[in-house]
Design a protein around this motif. Sequence first.
Motif, mmCIF file in Angstrom:
data_model
loop_
_atom_site.group_PDB
_atom_site.id
_atom_site.type_symbol
_atom_site.label_atom_id
_atom_site.label_comp_id
_atom_site.label_asym_id
_atom_site.label_seq_id
_atom_site.Cartn_x
_atom_site.Cartn_y
_atom_site.Cartn_z
ATOM 1 N N TYR A 85 0.846 -1.196 0.000
ATOM 2 C CA TYR A 85 0.000 0.000 0.000
ATOM 3 C C TYR A 85 0.883 1.248 0.000
ATOM 4 C CZ TYR A 85 1.237 0.053 4.963
ATOM 5 O OH TYR A 85 1.944 0.066 6.165
ATOM 6 N N TYR A 86 0.266 2.384 -0.380
ATOM 7 C CA TYR A 86 0.945 3.675 -0.357
ATOM 8 C C TYR A 86 0.403 4.476 0.828
ATOM 9 C CZ TYR A 86 3.199 3.260 -4.925
ATOM 10 O OH TYR A 86 4.011 2.878 -5.987
ATOM 11 N N ARG A 87 1.322 5.047 1.605
ATOM 12 C CA ARG A 87 0.949 5.944 2.692
ATOM 13 C C ARG A 87 1.783 7.221 2.548
ATOM 14 N NH1 ARG A 87 1.349 3.564 8.582
ATOM 15 N NH2 ARG A 87 -0.550 2.487 7.838
ATOM 16 N N GLU A 88 1.089 8.348 2.394
ATOM 17 C CA GLU A 88 1.734 9.655 2.207
ATOM 18 C C GLU A 88 2.790 9.601 1.110
ATOM 19 O OE1 GLU A 88 3.226 10.896 5.966
ATOM 20 O OE2 GLU A 88 1.226 11.218 6.808
ATOM 21 N N GLY A 89 2.449 8.904 0.034
ATOM 22 C CA GLY A 89 3.280 8.853 -1.156
ATOM 23 C C GLY A 89 4.368 7.808 -1.120
ATOM 24 N N THR A 90 4.470 7.045 -0.029
ATOM 25 C CA THR A 90 5.530 6.050 0.101
ATOM 26 C C THR A 90 4.944 4.647 0.031
ATOM 27 O OG1 THR A 90 6.809 7.545 1.505
ATOM 28 C CG2 THR A 90 7.421 5.204 1.544
#
Length: 502
Positions: free
Chosen positions: A481-486
């Motif tokens: 998954y992506y969280r804050e673009g990461t």
Amino acid sequence: MDRDEENKKNPIDQEAYNETETEIESTAADAPSADHMQEDLSEETEIEAEYTEVEETASEDVVSEEEPIPESATRPTMNKEERARVYNSVSENEDASRRPKDRKNSPIRNGIVGGLIGGGMVALIGAGLLFGSGILGNGSGTGDSGNTAINETVTDVAVNITTDTTAAVEKVQDAVVSIINMQAGNPNMFGFDLPQNSSDTTNGTLETSSEGSGVIYKIEDDLAYIVTNNHVIDGADELEILMKDGTKEVATVVGSDVWTDLAVLTIPASNVTAVASFGDSDAVNVGEPAIAIGSPLGTEFATSVTQGIISAKNRSVSTDVDGDSIVDWDVTALQTDAAINPGNSGGALINIAGQVIGINSMKISDSNVEGMGFAIPSNDVLTIINELEQNGEIIRPILGVSMLDLSQISASQQSSVLTLPDDVTAGVVIAEVQALSAAELGGLEQYDVITEMNGEAVTSIVDLRKILYALEVGTDVEISYYREGTLQSTTVTLTEGQTSAE
């Protein structure tokens, strides 16, 4: 010799000839009438005698034109032209039966006679052909008058036609039933219920909400089991089952599943006369016959039969489960061009052997579309109904989150809130995480964007559910998954659930 010369030689005959000619012409001009019935007999006798003389002379002239005609002192002598003129004058005005027959052959007359004879023969031959072919029939008997009587009796002819289709339908049709969804209705503006659509039960006054179809597939412990669609029984306060023979029974819901759109009911088996058998849907070939049996438009057309072919296998059909106009699930189905209409839902799709190869579930309704119906494959049906019989529900793993497709998020929010890289264009956004759920225990948070699960790409909620529902409860699954673009990953242990969308 001509007439003048004859008159010169026979001055006495000239007076007799003139008198006779005058009498003949007078007789020819005046047709017999009642006014002439009393004419002098001697005059009539003289005219008749003279006509006889002329006729005999003409006949002799026809037989032999070269024979010399002896001159007589007692009668006028005329050449051939004069005799012919007198003969023609008399013949044109006398009765046709007294005219001498012309024995000479005429090409025109022969042609007319030949044409009449030929036409008559053609007519006779044509009539014979019509009689022989049965187009024209002769009488079957004669009446008292001897005339041929026409037989007007109409005979009923019974034709017993049995085909593979009729044999297949006969095996299954008694096992196909109509299902009536009864729900508590609101009283109308006049304060009374409509009797034709209502039923008094222990739940109060109920009204028909919808109608569908079902298939009796087994009898066990004095109960008959019926498979149908979940949407056929959805919201029912009572379910009535109408059998093919008109018998009605109240059904009990054993279990249902919203995702596969299947449900199992039971009724007393005392009036059940037939049970359908399932075939192998994996063995079905595209192009083979497919027969749909059900109640299109309701019980008025119960046990209707339509036929087509299997148009395709393993079709993925997007469906909206909760009615919010958003696709929630992809149903894997058999496609058929057999006519499927509202009310056919839950009915049987059978093969030419009379085996149920699918449960009719949906169709594409569009003015530009014709002959695109879908049925849940029998192999999937068997798996679901066996679990519904045992548990009353389908036990599936859940994550414990609510979700949105990334495509539903505006580009500005994707950039400002989710801070996704420009190359991330598909995935599932976690909108909310339930407390103590598998997702929370696995470290997932709100606004995380899932792009991969169990090694498979996730582009939509439907993709995620397909992957999730194929796994067992208690399975450890890796999620990217992506969280804050990461881009990040975590391992989640799946917990138990039933109809949750997560």
